[in-house]
Design an enzyme around this catalytic site. Sequence first.
Site, PDB file in Angstrom:
ATOM      1  N   ARG A 101      30.841  61.216  97.129  1.00 10.10           N
ATOM      2  CA  ARG A 101      30.523  62.330  98.043  1.00 10.10           C
ATOM      3  C   ARG A 101      30.602  61.773  99.461  1.00 10.10           C
ATOM      4  NH1 ARG A 101      25.652  66.681  97.956  1.00 10.10           N
ATOM      5  NH2 ARG A 101      27.135  67.540  96.475  1.00 10.10           N
ATOM      6  N   HIS A 128      34.644  71.194  97.279  1.00  9.66           N
ATOM      7  CA  HIS A 128      33.537  70.870  96.361  1.00  9.66           C
ATOM      8  C   HIS A 128      33.944  71.372  94.967  1.00  9.66           C
ATOM      9  CE1 HIS A 128      29.751  69.760  94.922  1.00  9.66           C
ATOM     10  NE2 HIS A 128      28.949  70.607  95.536  1.00  9.66           N
ATOM     11  N   GLN A 131      31.435  71.915  91.910  1.00 10.28           N
ATOM     12  CA  GLN A 131      30.574  73.088  92.022  1.00 10.28           C
ATOM     13  C   GLN A 131      31.321  74.364  91.630  1.00 10.28           C
ATOM     14  OE1 GLN A 131      27.102  73.320  93.084  1.00 10.28           O
ATOM     15  NE2 GLN A 131      27.532  75.228  92.016  1.00 10.28           N
ATOM     16  N   ASP A 225      26.923  80.467 100.747  1.00  9.40           N
ATOM     17  CA  ASP A 225      26.550  79.063 100.963  1.00  9.40           C
ATOM     18  C   ASP A 225      25.885  78.984 102.335  1.00  9.40           C
ATOM     19  OD1 ASP A 225      26.372  76.291 100.769  1.00  9.40           O
ATOM     20  OD2 ASP A 225      28.473  75.920 101.257  1.00  9.40           O
ATOM     21  N   CYS A 265      25.281  77.954  95.420  1.00 10.69           N
ATOM     22  CA  CYS A 265      25.424  76.558  94.956  1.00 10.69           C
ATOM     23  C   CYS A 265      24.167  75.732  95.217  1.00 10.69           C
ATOM     24  CB  CYS A 265      26.645  75.915  95.604  1.00 10.69           C
ATOM     25  SG  CYS A 265      26.537  75.781  97.400  1.00 10.69           S
ATOM     26  N   ARG A 293      25.955  72.528  86.155  1.00  9.15           N
ATOM     27  CA  ARG A 293      26.603  71.340  86.730  1.00  9.15           C
ATOM     28  C   ARG A 293      26.571  70.202  85.708  1.00  9.15           C
ATOM     29  NH1 ARG A 293      26.744  70.640  92.335  1.00  9.15           N
ATOM     30  NH2 ARG A 293      27.932  68.759  91.837  1.00  9.15           N
TER      31      ARG A 293
HETATM   32  N1  NVA Z   1      28.615  73.548 102.170  1.00  8.54           N
HETATM   33  C1  NVA Z   1      27.476  72.763 101.749  1.00  8.54           C
HETATM   34  C2  NVA Z   1      27.450  72.652 100.266  1.00  8.54           C
HETATM   35  C3  NVA Z   1      26.257  71.889  99.726  1.00  8.54           C
HETATM   36  C4  NVA Z   1      26.285  71.764  98.239  1.00  8.54           C
HETATM   37  C5  NVA Z   1      27.529  71.409 102.406  1.00  8.54           C
HETATM   38  O1  NVA Z   1      28.621  70.829 102.474  1.00  8.54           O
HETATM   39  O2  NVA Z   1      26.498  70.943 102.881  1.00  8.54           O
HETATM   40  N1   CP Z   2      25.206  72.127  95.043  1.00  6.11           N
HETATM   41  C1   CP Z   2      25.160  70.807  95.270  1.00  6.11           C
HETATM   42  O1   CP Z   2      26.176  70.113  95.277  1.00  6.11           O
HETATM   43  O2   CP Z   2      23.911  70.337  95.441  1.00  6.11           O
HETATM   44  P1   CP Z   2      23.503  68.881  95.965  1.00  6.11           P
HETATM   45  O3   CP Z   2      23.911  68.809  97.422  1.00  6.11           O
HETATM   46  O4   CP Z   2      22.021  68.821  95.784  1.00  6.11           O
HETATM   47  O5   CP Z   2      24.217  67.841  95.163  1.00  6.11           O
END
Ligand code: NVA
Ligand code: CP
Length: 314
Positions: A101, A128, A131, A225, A265, A293
Amino acid sequence: MKKDFLDLAQWSRDELESLLTLAAELKAAPEKFSQILAGKSLAMIFKKSSTRTRVSFEVGMFQLGGQAVFMSSAHTQIGRGEPLEDTARVLSRYVDGIMIRTFEHSEVVTLAQHATVPVINGLTDFLHPCQVLTDIFTIKEHLGLALSDLSGLKVAYIGDGNNMANSWMNAALSFGLDLRIACPLGYEPDTTLLERVNHADNAGQVAVVREPMAAAQGTKVLNTDVWASMGQEEEALERRRVFAGYQINDELLLAADQDPLVLHCLPAHRGEEITAAVFERYQDLIFTQAENRLHVQKALLVKLLNKREEKNHE
Ligand code: NVA
Ligand code: CP
């Protein structure tokens, strides 16, 4: 040849279908798979925070008989500038797969190019995929549909044209969705991806609109989101102003199809992209989405790390 999961578009519809079928089997009878990855390890690199992704991958590896190694950039040489090319080559000598990540999508691509083991995208600023694949699984499960039935399904995404919106466009491409994205001017999703979906044969379609109501009209799935993603904390105040009104609320639900699904999500900001009342009404579905997930990623791990499955890809 090793296979990665950086992007839904890298996998054919048949491969995604087989993965989601396996996810359903894993959810129904997890005990049947309790040793399938015995002796296997997954390195998990996190340059951003996570609750769901970290825990579902870590517990998922454990439930499959393997183990996961958590690597935060702050506590490894990655945070001190060791090149990802070298990290990829080192980790490939120790582990059977790498989940990452991070911010720049190009970092995930670089890691995958230099690793000799499969690499999984656990979120970048661009995509992502874990997800959205889970979201597709959750829709299928909730509506009792076959994957082929998703063709033409109306899905609305309300909010920022971010990594989630981009991955939904990939899902429209893979599964033939009729996707409408409502976002403010200047916050659109990726135009290259948008054109790819709208010019592909047999793919779904994506419309980018300004009005949340236009996106929600007659939709079966409403999805949103956060207004400010990880890495955009300094823009949060400005984004609250720009995104005001890009919210899943009762009014928007009235415009949707009968009994729409509301997905998130997580993490959720009640009072911003979704009202507290709507969130609580749909909490069971939203937390099932979070639970899924685990099942979907376990299927992904089996597909990528299990030698017998790898042979099926060759
Ligand atoms: N768009 C959000 C998704 C978190 C799961 C982010 O990138 O922070
Ligand atoms: N939805 C998601 O990816 O959650 P986290 O940021 O907690 O991993």
